[in-house]
Scaffold this active site. Structure first.
Site, PDB file in Angstrom:
ATOM      1  N   PHE A   1     -41.175  17.376 -19.587  1.00  0.00           N
ATOM      2  CA  PHE A   1     -41.869  18.640 -19.815  1.00  0.00           C
ATOM      3  C   PHE A   1     -40.884  19.728 -20.225  1.00  0.00           C
ATOM      4  CE2 PHE A   1     -43.677  22.636 -17.984  1.00  0.00           C
ATOM      5  CZ  PHE A   1     -44.876  22.662 -18.665  1.00  0.00           C
TER       6      PHE A   1
ATOM      7  N   SER B   1     -38.921  12.188 -15.971  1.00  0.00           N
ATOM      8  CA  SER B   1     -39.725  13.271 -15.403  1.00  0.00           C
ATOM      9  C   SER B   1     -41.188  13.146 -15.842  1.00  0.00           C
ATOM     10  CB  SER B   1     -39.114  14.616 -15.801  1.00  0.00           C
ATOM     11  OG  SER B   1     -39.701  15.675 -15.092  1.00  0.00           O
ATOM     12  N   MET B   2     -41.735  14.155 -16.537  1.00  0.00           N
ATOM     13  CA  MET B   2     -43.093  14.024 -17.046  1.00  0.00           C
ATOM     14  C   MET B   2     -43.231  12.791 -17.916  1.00  0.00           C
ATOM     15  SD  MET B   2     -45.294  16.544 -19.589  1.00  0.00           S
ATOM     16  CE  MET B   2     -44.419  16.022 -21.086  1.00  0.00           C
TER      17      MET B   2
ATOM     18  N   ASP C   1     -33.147  16.589  -6.020  1.00  0.00           N
ATOM     19  CA  ASP C   1     -33.981  16.874  -7.182  1.00  0.00           C
ATOM     20  C   ASP C   1     -34.884  18.046  -6.827  1.00  0.00           C
ATOM     21  OD1 ASP C   1     -35.695  16.950  -9.333  1.00  0.00           O
ATOM     22  OD2 ASP C   1     -36.143  14.808  -9.342  1.00  0.00           O
TER      23      ASP C   1
ATOM     24  N   HIS D   1     -31.921  16.632 -11.626  1.00  0.00           N
ATOM     25  CA  HIS D   1     -33.171  16.136 -12.180  1.00  0.00           C
ATOM     26  C   HIS D   1     -32.988  15.412 -13.519  1.00  0.00           C
ATOM     27  CE1 HIS D   1     -37.407  15.781 -12.859  1.00  0.00           C
ATOM     28  NE2 HIS D   1     -37.317  16.462 -14.002  1.00  0.00           N
TER      29      HIS D   1
END
Length: 262
Positions: free
Chosen positions: A32, A100-101, A200, A230
């Site tokens: 994202f 992530s996303m 994270d 992250h």
């Protein structure tokens, strides 16, 4: 960068396979407000090993936060799905991967399509911020918020566009995407590998807890990342991610395509 010049906008990447791994595809999804640059070293490592790799640029990304705020989660998922299906049509064995996303998108793809396996880095399914419960209303009151910042970032910096603000409309779409991906977890039958940073500030541990609960034995490996934040694909533990994911892709694909690993 000299005066009067501008950074090159991020773009999608695609690498043809070669050697024994030429018919094994890996579609990698960025996160994202990020871009393919955040997973580029991972993609290049796998491409150098011979895999056929594609990294699409999701709509609303690589441009600006204003553009992001006009897009829906289905736009993001649809762009990756199209890239995955195109790669799958050109290979014998195809994997979904993401950061992530992008991890949520890869998991949703595995719930909807036949994938050989899934490898995800700090996949997002839940949020730290409690305001997410009212994001559908909050977005009409507050248009944007400051992006999440790590206290001591160690990952290399990339130019992903202007995301100095985060549109709450896009966060609402992200919530919808996470919900769809979570609903799809019980239907995933492919093996799943997860890399999780122990520190994270973006994705909470509850995301991995959901995966453990709903994936069961299909969650075949969880690799702890002790030294990275992250965006771990650009951080200290990146070599571990690269080597371990390659081993996962090799071992999982071996039943479909004999390999000679080096």
């Amino acid at each position: 960068m000299t005066a009067g010049t501008h950074p090159t906008p991020p773009a999608a990447f695609s690498y043809p396979g070669h050697g024994e791994r030429a018919r094994i595809g890996i579609a990698i999804c960025h996160g994202f407000s990020g871009s393919p640059l955040s997973v580029l070293p991972w993609a290049q490592y796998l491409a150098d090993a011979g895999f056929c790799v594609t990294v699409p640029l999701l709509p609303g990304h690589g441009t600006s936060w204003r553009d992001l705020g006009r897009r829906s989660w289905r736009d993001w998922y649809g762009a990756y799905e199209e890239a995955f299906l195109d790669l799958q049509a050109r290979t014998d064995t195809c994997f979904a991967a993401g950061l992530s996303m992008g991890g949520a998108i890869a998991l949703l793809t595995a719930a909807k399509h036949r994938v050989a396996g899934v490898s995800v880095v700090n996949p997002g399914l839940t949020f730290y911020d409690r305001r997410i419960k009212v994001i559908g209303l909050l977005k009409f009151v507050q248009r944007t918020t400051a992006p999440i910042a790590e206290d001591k970032p160690s990952a290399m910096v990339t130019y992903d566009g202007d995301y100095s603000r985060t549109p709450l409309a896009a966060v609402h779409e992200l919530k919808k995407l996470f919900a769809a991906a979570t609903r799809g977890l019980p239907t995933i039958s492919a093996p799943v590998q997860v890399f999780k940073s122990l520190t994270d500030v973006v994705v909470p541990p509850t995301s991995l807890a959901l995966m453990r609960k709903h994936l069961g034995s299909h969650l075949v490996e969880v690799v702890d990342l002790a030294e990275s934040g992250h965006v771990a694909t650009l951080d200290v533990d990146a070599p571990l991610i690269f080597a371990s994911s390659r081993a996962f892709f090799d071992s999982t694909a071996r039943t479909a395509l004999p390999l000679e690993t080096s």
